[in-house]
Design a protein around this motif. Sequence first.
Motif, PDB file in Angstrom:
ATOM      1  N   MET A  50      59.555  35.756   2.946  1.00 19.18           N
ATOM      2  CA  MET A  50      60.584  34.969   2.045  1.00 19.18           C
ATOM      3  C   MET A  50      61.726  35.783   1.724  1.00 19.18           C
ATOM      4  SD  MET A  50      59.554  33.697  -1.785  1.00 19.18           S
ATOM      5  CE  MET A  50      59.242  31.978  -1.720  1.00 19.18           C
ATOM      6  N   SER A  51      62.914  35.066   2.072  1.00 17.45           N
ATOM      7  CA  SER A  51      64.304  35.557   2.043  1.00 17.45           C
ATOM      8  C   SER A  51      64.650  35.556   0.582  1.00 17.45           C
ATOM      9  CB  SER A  51      65.234  34.730   2.847  1.00 17.45           C
ATOM     10  OG  SER A  51      65.551  33.722   2.299  1.00 17.45           O
ATOM     11  N   PRO A  52      65.435  36.578   0.162  1.00 16.61           N
ATOM     12  CA  PRO A  52      65.954  36.469  -1.352  1.00 16.61           C
ATOM     13  C   PRO A  52      66.734  35.123  -1.711  1.00 16.61           C
ATOM     14  CG  PRO A  52      66.738  38.622  -0.074  1.00 16.61           C
ATOM     15  CD  PRO A  52      66.104  37.636   1.026  1.00 16.61           C
ATOM     16  N   GLU A  53      67.228  34.604  -1.087  1.00 23.77           N
ATOM     17  CA  GLU A  53      67.798  33.094  -1.205  1.00 23.77           C
ATOM     18  C   GLU A  53      66.846  32.170  -1.717  1.00 23.77           C
ATOM     19  OE1 GLU A  53      70.248  29.801   0.793  1.00 23.77           O
ATOM     20  OE2 GLU A  53      70.932  31.783   1.061  1.00 23.77           O
ATOM     21  N   SER A  54      65.750  32.352  -0.794  1.00 22.10           N
ATOM     22  CA  SER A  54      64.680  31.202  -1.063  1.00 22.10           C
ATOM     23  C   SER A  54      63.828  31.664  -2.184  1.00 22.10           C
ATOM     24  CB  SER A  54      63.909  31.251   0.186  1.00 22.10           C
ATOM     25  OG  SER A  54      62.994  32.214   0.423  1.00 22.10           O
ATOM     26  N   ARG A  55      63.667  32.955  -2.471  1.00 23.85           N
ATOM     27  CA  ARG A  55      63.129  33.473  -3.466  1.00 23.85           C
ATOM     28  C   ARG A  55      63.909  33.211  -4.951  1.00 23.85           C
ATOM     29  NH1 ARG A  55      61.419  39.533  -3.738  1.00 23.85           N
ATOM     30  NH2 ARG A  55      60.020  38.395  -2.072  1.00 23.85           N
ATOM     31  N   SER A  56      65.062  33.377  -4.811  1.00 18.20           N
ATOM     32  CA  SER A  56      65.965  32.634  -6.002  1.00 18.20           C
ATOM     33  C   SER A  56      65.734  31.272  -6.267  1.00 18.20           C
ATOM     34  CB  SER A  56      67.438  33.108  -5.695  1.00 18.20           C
ATOM     35  OG  SER A  56      68.429  32.762  -6.774  1.00 18.20           O
ATOM     36  N   GLN A  57      65.868  30.451  -5.465  1.00 18.78           N
ATOM     37  CA  GLN A  57      65.851  29.218  -5.525  1.00 18.78           C
ATOM     38  C   GLN A  57      64.444  28.705  -5.987  1.00 18.78           C
ATOM     39  OE1 GLN A  57      66.552  27.731  -1.481  1.00 18.78           O
ATOM     40  NE2 GLN A  57      68.788  27.830  -1.741  1.00 18.78           N
ATOM     41  N   ALA A  58      63.352  29.414  -5.703  1.00 23.37           N
ATOM     42  CA  ALA A  58      62.028  29.191  -6.195  1.00 23.37           C
ATOM     43  C   ALA A  58      62.007  29.629  -7.588  1.00 23.37           C
ATOM     44  CB  ALA A  58      61.058  29.922  -5.239  1.00 23.37           C
ATOM     45  N   THR A  59      62.535  30.567  -7.858  1.00 16.52           N
ATOM     46  CA  THR A  59      62.317  31.044  -9.358  1.00 16.52           C
ATOM     47  C   THR A  59      63.481  30.204 -10.290  1.00 16.52           C
ATOM     48  OG1 THR A  59      62.366  33.386  -8.288  1.00 16.52           O
ATOM     49  CG2 THR A  59      63.226  33.178 -10.643  1.00 16.52           C
ATOM     50  N   ALA A  60      64.654  29.525  -9.765  1.00 21.18           N
ATOM     51  CA  ALA A  60      65.195  28.699 -10.546  1.00 21.18           C
ATOM     52  C   ALA A  60      64.364  27.407 -10.788  1.00 21.18           C
ATOM     53  CB  ALA A  60      66.615  28.595  -9.893  1.00 21.18           C
ATOM     54  N   ALA A  61      63.824  26.808  -9.599  1.00 21.92           N
ATOM     55  CA  ALA A  61      63.327  25.712  -9.613  1.00 21.92           C
ATOM     56  C   ALA A  61      61.921  25.757 -10.822  1.00 21.92           C
ATOM     57  CB  ALA A  61      62.559  25.269  -8.305  1.00 21.92           C
ATOM     58  N   GLY A  62      61.308  26.853 -10.569  1.00 17.79           N
ATOM     59  CA  GLY A  62      60.290  27.279 -11.580  1.00 17.79           C
ATOM     60  C   GLY A  62      60.691  27.380 -12.905  1.00 17.79           C
ATOM     61  N   ILE A  63      61.612  27.811 -13.202  1.00 22.60           N
ATOM     62  CA  ILE A  63      62.059  28.017 -14.587  1.00 22.60           C
ATOM     63  C   ILE A  63      62.620  26.469 -15.080  1.00 22.60           C
ATOM     64  CG2 ILE A  63      64.277  28.903 -16.107  1.00 22.60           C
ATOM     65  CD1 ILE A  63      63.915  31.267 -14.474  1.00 22.60           C
ATOM     66  N   ILE A  64      63.278  25.788 -14.576  1.00 25.37           N
ATOM     67  CA  ILE A  64      63.609  24.617 -14.837  1.00 25.37           C
ATOM     68  C   ILE A  64      62.466  23.660 -14.878  1.00 25.37           C
ATOM     69  CG2 ILE A  64      64.733  22.489 -13.990  1.00 25.37           C
ATOM     70  CD1 ILE A  64      66.767  24.036 -12.224  1.00 25.37           C
ATOM     71  N   LEU A  65      61.417  23.765 -14.130  1.00 29.50           N
ATOM     72  CA  LEU A  65      60.229  23.080 -14.417  1.00 29.50           C
ATOM     73  C   LEU A  65      59.458  23.312 -15.702  1.00 29.50           C
ATOM     74  CD1 LEU A  65      58.663  22.530 -10.750  1.00 29.50           C
ATOM     75  CD2 LEU A  65      60.004  20.706 -12.214  1.00 29.50           C
ATOM     76  N   LEU A  66      59.378  24.821 -16.017  1.00 27.03           N
ATOM     77  CA  LEU A  66      58.605  25.230 -17.115  1.00 27.03           C
ATOM     78  C   LEU A  66      59.329  24.791 -18.328  1.00 27.03           C
ATOM     79  CD1 LEU A  66      56.456  27.035 -18.243  1.00 27.03           C
ATOM     80  CD2 LEU A  66      58.150  28.982 -18.103  1.00 27.03           C
ATOM     81  N   GLY A  67      60.643  24.911 -18.493  1.00 26.44           N
ATOM     82  CA  GLY A  67      61.406  24.288 -19.509  1.00 26.44           C
ATOM     83  C   GLY A  67      61.407  22.903 -19.566  1.00 26.44           C
ATOM     84  N   ALA A  68      61.173  21.992 -18.505  1.00 28.66           N
ATOM     85  CA  ALA A  68      60.919  20.597 -18.742  1.00 28.66           C
ATOM     86  C   ALA A  68      59.689  20.243 -19.174  1.00 28.66           C
ATOM     87  CB  ALA A  68      61.242  19.970 -17.212  1.00 28.66           C
ATOM     88  N   ALA A  69      58.535  21.175 -18.783  1.00 29.63           N
ATOM     89  CA  ALA A  69      57.060  20.962 -19.193  1.00 29.63           C
ATOM     90  C   ALA A  69      57.096  21.187 -20.731  1.00 29.63           C
ATOM     91  CB  ALA A  69      56.237  21.812 -18.551  1.00 29.63           C
ATOM     92  N   LEU A  70      57.834  22.291 -21.305  1.00 32.76           N
ATOM     93  CA  LEU A  70      57.749  22.664 -22.740  1.00 32.76           C
ATOM     94  C   LEU A  70      58.321  21.263 -23.546  1.00 32.76           C
ATOM     95  CD1 LEU A  70      58.470  26.419 -22.605  1.00 32.76           C
ATOM     96  CD2 LEU A  70      56.534  25.044 -23.293  1.00 32.76           C
ATOM     97  N   VAL A  71      59.550  21.033 -22.836  1.00 30.33           N
ATOM     98  CA  VAL A  71      60.394  19.708 -23.589  1.00 30.33           C
ATOM     99  C   VAL A  71      59.461  18.641 -23.743  1.00 30.33           C
ATOM    100  CG1 VAL A  71      62.048  17.915 -23.467  1.00 30.33           C
ATOM    101  CG2 VAL A  71      62.736  20.678 -23.404  1.00 30.33           C
ATOM    102  N   ILE A  72      58.755  18.053 -22.588  1.00 28.55           N
ATOM    103  CA  ILE A  72      57.944  17.097 -22.577  1.00 28.55           C
ATOM    104  C   ILE A  72      56.743  17.269 -23.194  1.00 28.55           C
ATOM    105  CG2 ILE A  72      56.370  15.583 -20.839  1.00 28.55           C
ATOM    106  CD1 ILE A  72      58.678  16.083 -18.946  1.00 28.55           C
ATOM    107  N   TYR A  73      56.147  18.244 -23.263  1.00 32.18           N
ATOM    108  CA  TYR A  73      55.159  18.652 -24.150  1.00 32.18           C
ATOM    109  C   TYR A  73      55.326  18.501 -25.732  1.00 32.18           C
ATOM    110  CZ  TYR A  73      50.904  21.192 -26.290  1.00 32.18           C
ATOM    111  OH  TYR A  73      49.936  21.263 -27.001  1.00 32.18           O
ATOM    112  N   PHE A  74      56.465  19.036 -26.074  1.00 35.47           N
ATOM    113  CA  PHE A  74      56.866  18.886 -27.543  1.00 35.47           C
ATOM    114  C   PHE A  74      57.717  17.618 -27.847  1.00 35.47           C
ATOM    115  CE2 PHE A  74      56.164  23.348 -27.226  1.00 35.47           C
ATOM    116  CZ  PHE A  74      55.049  23.550 -28.154  1.00 35.47           C
ATOM    117  N   LEU A  75      58.017  16.982 -26.835  1.00 38.17           N
ATOM    118  CA  LEU A  75      58.578  15.551 -27.132  1.00 38.17           C
ATOM    119  C   LEU A  75      58.298  14.523 -28.133  1.00 38.17           C
ATOM    120  CD1 LEU A  75      61.419  13.878 -26.379  1.00 38.17           C
ATOM    121  CD2 LEU A  75      59.787  12.726 -24.557  1.00 38.17           C
ATOM    122  N   PRO A  76      56.728  14.332 -28.070  1.00 42.09           N
ATOM    123  CA  PRO A  76      56.280  13.300 -28.993  1.00 42.09           C
ATOM    124  C   PRO A  76      56.462  13.946 -30.722  1.00 42.09           C
ATOM    125  CG  PRO A  76      54.677  13.420 -27.315  1.00 42.09           C
ATOM    126  CD  PRO A  76      55.775  14.501 -27.112  1.00 42.09           C
TER     127      PRO A  76
END
Length: 68
Positions: free
Chosen positions: A1-27
Amino acid sequence: MSPESRSQATAAGIILLGAALVIYFLPTIVLWIGNFSPVLAIFVGVCLIMAFFAVFWLRARYQRSRGK
């Protein structure tokens, strides 16, 4: 895994984790705001959902401008 793809995967994971938390607490957030104003609660709910898509849209624009 190249450093660039690792960075992209990390960014996507952080975005999805943040979105999951917002959606969980949205109601809870919308119901709490709804005690003050139902219209404001709808507006906040729509903004939180749209923010999820806006992050990916902005990220795609940034990557497109960098020529990737």
